[in-house]
Design a protein around this motif. Sequence first.
Motif, PDB file in Angstrom:
ATOM      1  N   UNK A 194      17.717 -24.123  23.782  1.00  0.00           N
ATOM      2  CA  UNK A 194      17.447 -25.096  22.961  1.00  0.00           C
ATOM      3  C   UNK A 194      18.838 -25.604  22.481  1.00  0.00           C
ATOM      4  N   UNK A 195      18.961 -26.991  22.482  1.00  0.00           N
ATOM      5  CA  UNK A 195      20.262 -27.949  21.866  1.00  0.00           C
ATOM      6  C   UNK A 195      20.521 -27.182  20.565  1.00  0.00           C
ATOM      7  N   UNK A 196      21.863 -26.948  20.105  1.00  0.00           N
ATOM      8  CA  UNK A 196      22.166 -27.009  18.995  1.00  0.00           C
ATOM      9  C   UNK A 196      21.747 -28.053  18.133  1.00  0.00           C
ATOM     10  N   UNK A 223      14.945 -28.801  20.429  1.00  0.00           N
ATOM     11  CA  UNK A 223      14.730 -29.350  21.494  1.00  0.00           C
ATOM     12  C   UNK A 223      14.768 -28.793  22.697  1.00  0.00           C
ATOM     13  N   UNK A 224      14.206 -28.112  23.632  1.00  0.00           N
ATOM     14  CA  UNK A 224      14.595 -27.081  24.983  1.00  0.00           C
ATOM     15  C   UNK A 224      15.405 -28.158  25.694  1.00  0.00           C
ATOM     16  N   UNK A 225      16.480 -27.415  26.431  1.00  0.00           N
ATOM     17  CA  UNK A 225      17.495 -27.780  27.257  1.00  0.00           C
ATOM     18  C   UNK A 225      16.689 -27.697  28.713  1.00  0.00           C
ATOM     19  N   UNK A 226      16.456 -28.863  29.224  1.00  0.00           N
ATOM     20  CA  UNK A 226      16.101 -28.952  30.761  1.00  0.00           C
ATOM     21  C   UNK A 226      16.948 -29.388  31.558  1.00  0.00           C
ATOM     22  N   UNK A 258      20.987 -32.741  21.580  1.00  0.00           N
ATOM     23  CA  UNK A 258      19.475 -32.849  20.879  1.00  0.00           C
ATOM     24  C   UNK A 258      19.112 -34.139  20.784  1.00  0.00           C
ATOM     25  N   UNK A 259      19.992 -35.089  20.339  1.00  0.00           N
ATOM     26  CA  UNK A 259      19.607 -36.261  20.017  1.00  0.00           C
ATOM     27  C   UNK A 259      19.247 -37.042  21.490  1.00  0.00           C
ATOM     28  N   UNK A 260      20.115 -36.823  22.342  1.00  0.00           N
ATOM     29  CA  UNK A 260      19.683 -37.396  23.880  1.00  0.00           C
ATOM     30  C   UNK A 260      18.357 -36.800  24.274  1.00  0.00           C
ATOM     31  N   UNK A 261      18.193 -35.780  24.073  1.00  0.00           N
ATOM     32  CA  UNK A 261      17.061 -35.107  24.758  1.00  0.00           C
ATOM     33  C   UNK A 261      15.768 -35.589  24.205  1.00  0.00           C
ATOM     34  N   UNK A 262      15.815 -35.916  22.772  1.00  0.00           N
ATOM     35  CA  UNK A 262      14.655 -36.533  22.259  1.00  0.00           C
ATOM     36  C   UNK A 262      14.196 -37.865  22.592  1.00  0.00           C
ATOM     37  N   UNK A 301      29.220 -23.606  24.629  1.00  0.00           N
ATOM     38  CA  UNK A 301      28.178 -23.839  23.790  1.00  0.00           C
ATOM     39  C   UNK A 301      27.504 -22.478  23.243  1.00  0.00           C
ATOM     40  N   UNK A 302      27.488 -22.246  21.888  1.00  0.00           N
ATOM     41  CA  UNK A 302      26.939 -21.280  21.292  1.00  0.00           C
ATOM     42  C   UNK A 302      25.359 -21.637  20.940  1.00  0.00           C
ATOM     43  N   UNK A 303      24.489 -20.404  20.891  1.00  0.00           N
ATOM     44  CA  UNK A 303      23.109 -20.925  20.526  1.00  0.00           C
ATOM     45  C   UNK A 303      22.903 -21.679  19.108  1.00  0.00           C
ATOM     46  N   UNK A 304      23.777 -21.038  18.025  1.00  0.00           N
ATOM     47  CA  UNK A 304      23.774 -21.616  16.877  1.00  0.00           C
ATOM     48  C   UNK A 304      24.886 -20.914  15.701  1.00  0.00           C
ATOM     49  N   UNK A 305      24.925 -21.187  14.571  1.00  0.00           N
ATOM     50  CA  UNK A 305      25.886 -20.414  13.792  1.00  0.00           C
ATOM     51  C   UNK A 305      25.625 -19.199  13.579  1.00  0.00           C
ATOM     52  N   UNK A 306      24.449 -18.754  13.339  1.00  0.00           N
ATOM     53  CA  UNK A 306      23.884 -17.358  13.267  1.00  0.00           C
ATOM     54  C   UNK A 306      23.715 -16.514  14.579  1.00  0.00           C
TER      55      UNK A 306
END
Length: 412
Positions: A120-122, A35-38, A192-196, A84-89
Amino acid sequence: MFFAIAAAGLFASCTSDDNFDAGAVVEQNVNDGLVPIQIGVGKVASVQTRGTGTVGSLTDSADNVWNKQIVNVFMFKKDSLRLALTDLSDPTPLYNDVTFFTPDGVLSNRAIDLTNAVKYYPTTDKFDFWGYRLDDAVRLDTIAGINRKDSTRAVLPFRIDGSQDVMVAKAVPSHDDTLALGTDKVNRAYSAYAARNNVQPNLEFKHLLTRLSFKIIAGNNEAMDPTTGIFVDSISIESKTTGKLIVAYTPKDTLAAMDDTTNLKNRIIWDNNIKSELFLKQRAEHAVDTRVDSLNLVKLDSIQPNSTTVGRSVGEALLVAPDNSYKIKVYMHQYKPTSEGGQNVKKMVFTAPDVVKINTAGTEPFKRGYSYEVLIKLYGLSPIEVTTTLTGWMNGGTIEITPEDDAFNEQN
């Protein structure tokens, strides 16, 4: 890769308060995607009485809109100062003091990352979004990203010159956001849940300084004479100029916790009581693109009052530290005729005494987020005209003397 990240989040939820419960991860499936961050920029919190200078305008004014000004944004894990980090990788921070353009000509809309990057949201965690605006104020700490951070607050040392509108914001779920998520899940904003569920961060920026606008009015007709009248060259106010802006804080910060959404009294810690003279500037005549910020403000041109009944606006306004009173200086000049016929003139420069202070009505101090109009009445130099007036003799009447009068006979 998507399922690997989701699984990692599931295990983490057992050990970290920043992650959702296991149910939140289960609700997500591969069809949801990332989900993109807006990041929206909310309405400018208007000054409540009447750099780039002022952002927005008075309450309910049609001019109270964004004009592509620049703001900066941080994205932290909820109730912390951990980026906040992009993701674990990919441990790249998502928004670490990232610069955004605000909308143009509207009260509220989506802000645009200067890089035009879509992030994007993690898949797990929830986050806080903080914003601030310093315009081109001098940053006294050049370390990139969070400056002088400790465990409870992130601060940014700065110095203003009177032309920067210093503002801060934190995204807080609105009433509509609560309805969209439900009161039991509103604490999942922002994620991501809230953005959806169409709930994205909205930063409502609030002013931290006091705004002083100036008008001049003629006290007599001599002040308005285009040749020998009085001209204002500059206006200055003494104000605190250096301090530390609290960009973000955690609930454990007891000082910032005293803050509220209307007062914001603790978001700037001013350095001692050292004050500097800040000079009023004006908007450049052909300035159009406000994205160059306060470079659009230039030295004040000399200006003359043009009415004895209506004030004439001078310059853009001064944005200063809130205070109980201010010391003001008005720099002026007047051309004085020096020869017969008044053809040759000599420039006379003078300054209002620097002991002049301006105060609000009553004992209330100048407040942050408020605008005050200062009306300055000017009297031009008047020529010395010596007038001679002849006082008439009082009529004492007629005294008649004849030879028959005793007084006349005695005199003879």
